[in-house]
Write an enzyme that holds these catalytic residues in place. Structure first.
Site, mmCIF file in Angstrom:
data_model
loop_
_atom_site.group_PDB
_atom_site.id
_atom_site.type_symbol
_atom_site.label_atom_id
_atom_site.label_comp_id
_atom_site.label_asym_id
_atom_site.label_seq_id
_atom_site.Cartn_x
_atom_site.Cartn_y
_atom_site.Cartn_z
ATOM 1 C CB ALA A 73 -0.938 -0.039 1.189
ATOM 2 N N GLY A 113 5.551 8.275 1.835
ATOM 3 C CA GLY A 113 6.379 8.016 2.959
ATOM 4 C C GLY A 113 7.299 7.057 2.485
ATOM 5 C CG HIS A 114 5.902 2.893 1.880
ATOM 6 N ND1 HIS A 114 4.402 2.976 1.699
ATOM 7 C CD2 HIS A 114 5.998 2.329 2.831
ATOM 8 C CE1 HIS A 114 3.957 2.469 2.811
ATOM 9 N NE2 HIS A 114 4.903 1.838 3.514
ATOM 10 N NE ARG A 117 -2.813 1.403 11.165
ATOM 11 C CZ ARG A 117 -3.396 0.555 12.008
ATOM 12 N NH1 ARG A 117 -4.316 1.041 12.391
ATOM 13 N NH2 ARG A 117 -2.949 -0.511 12.437
HETATM 14 P P1 AMP Z 1 4.684 0.056 6.683
HETATM 15 O O1 AMP Z 1 4.631 -0.464 5.055
HETATM 16 O O2 AMP Z 1 3.688 0.680 7.267
HETATM 17 O O3 AMP Z 1 5.291 -1.583 7.453
HETATM 18 O O4 AMP Z 1 6.100 0.757 6.446
HETATM 19 C C1 AMP Z 1 7.286 0.639 5.968
HETATM 20 C C2 AMP Z 1 8.344 1.695 6.232
HETATM 21 O O5 AMP Z 1 7.564 2.904 6.037
HETATM 22 C C3 AMP Z 1 8.412 1.731 7.806
HETATM 23 O O6 AMP Z 1 9.774 2.160 8.167
HETATM 24 C C4 AMP Z 1 7.677 3.128 8.172
HETATM 25 O O7 AMP Z 1 8.053 3.728 9.342
HETATM 26 C C5 AMP Z 1 7.848 3.909 7.014
HETATM 27 N N1 AMP Z 1 6.782 4.818 6.721
HETATM 28 C C6 AMP Z 1 5.345 4.626 6.848
HETATM 29 N N2 AMP Z 1 4.738 5.942 6.830
HETATM 30 C C7 AMP Z 1 5.620 6.905 6.661
HETATM 31 C C8 AMP Z 1 5.697 8.244 6.599
HETATM 32 N N3 AMP Z 1 4.397 9.037 6.538
HETATM 33 N N4 AMP Z 1 6.980 8.953 6.322
HETATM 34 C C9 AMP Z 1 8.006 8.177 6.457
HETATM 35 N N5 AMP Z 1 8.304 6.964 6.608
HETATM 36 C C10 AMP Z 1 7.130 6.019 6.663
#
Ligand code: AMP
Length: 282
Positions: free
Chosen positions: A30, A34-35, A187
């Protein structure tokens, strides 16, 4: 971009690029900006950049939450195609957890594991450590890029890497936000449209604390945040000032040189987290 679904496939491929620095960005898909910022950071450091997508069941304590987690592989592949990612690894559950190859690492996290997010999601960080240790073993990166958005996850993985002497440097990356300040998250799409306009409150309160940190004491700042939430449609779950490295509660500004404010709040049935450094760095 190269695609791999098996451990053997990606191991063989990465064996061929061992002369280069490898940067790794683990995700649950998703994908959003950020990613992308983590991928950009890896590219900026000159790394051969590997992204993984795996919705890890062992870190969900609520089966309904796992069920609801967005799975958007095709869109994610398009998204990665527009980035400078070199390799996508997207194993299935059988591949990740075959032959008992992924034990939960035996590390001593003290209170880190059970406070804040750990209290709300029992067992969550054990699952996170389990999957990240397995992924680090497969990818063998020089650098691991993690978002500051998940601060507790960052602190725990940093400790795990140190305790297990894993030869990977963990790099924290800044939080990427929507124009109104809401931290980007998979989310956010589930927030009721009627509540969306109030979603600046988390960042708004963190910014208020940062701006007034020099002249107001922590009790005063906390009271201000609590009051703002009482007058909003968002429900505050916790708001704390913590030592950034130990995540212990800080009651006075003089207690630590590196203080972070952390927050969790509910927009209807969607739980949001955010944080902001008040002093010092990660
Ligand atoms: P997730 O897919 O939610 O497990 O996130 C994967 C990586 O992306 C983790 O290191 C998160 O901390 C980072 N991440 C998620 N949202 C953000 C954001 N808004 N800004 C920076 N990094 C993010």
């Amino acid at each position: 971009m190269y695609f791999f679904r098996t451990e053997k496939g990606i191991r063989d491929h990465l064996f061929g690029v061992r002369g280069e620095k490898i940067g790794f960005v683990p995700t649950m898909g998703a994908l959003h900006e950020g990613h992308k910022s983590l991928i950009d950071e890896s590219v900026k450091l000159g790394c051969y950049t590997v992204v993984s997508i795996f919705v890890n069941p062992t870190q969900f304590n609520d089966p309904a939450d796992l069920e609801k987690y967005p799975r958007t592989l095709e869109k994610d592949i398009d998204f990665l195609g527009r980035s400078d990612c070199d390799v996508l690894f997207y194993p299935d559950e059988a591949e990740m957890y075959k032959d008992g190859l992924a034990p939960v690492p035996k590390v001593d996290l003290g209170h880190l594991e059970n406070t804040l997010e750990g209290e709300f999601r029992p067992g969550h960080f054990k699952g996170v450590m389990q999957v990240v240790a397995r992924l680090l073993d497969i990818v063998g990166p020089d650098f691991l890029f993690m978002g500051q958005k998940d601060l507790q996850q960052f602190v725990i993985l940093k400790s795990m890497i140190k305790q297990l002497s894993i030869p990977t440097q963990i790099i924290p990356c800044p939080i990427i936000r929507e124009p109104n300040g809401l931290a980007r998250s998979s989310r956010n799409g589930r927030i009721d449209p009627d509540l969306l306009s109030g979603s600046h409150i988390l960042n708004g309160m963190l910014s208020y604390c940062k701006n007034h940190f020099p002249e107001l004491d922590l009790t005063h700042l906390k009271a201000h945040v609590k009051k703002a939430f009482e007058n909003s449609e968002y429900k505050l779950e916790y708001f704390e000032f913590l030592d950034t490295h130990t995540l212990s509660i800080v009651n006075r500004k003089t207690d630590s040189d590196h203080i972070v404010a952390v927050i969790a709040a509910w927009a209807g049935d969607v739980r949001l987290i955010d944080n902001m450094l008040m002093t010092g760095k990660l």
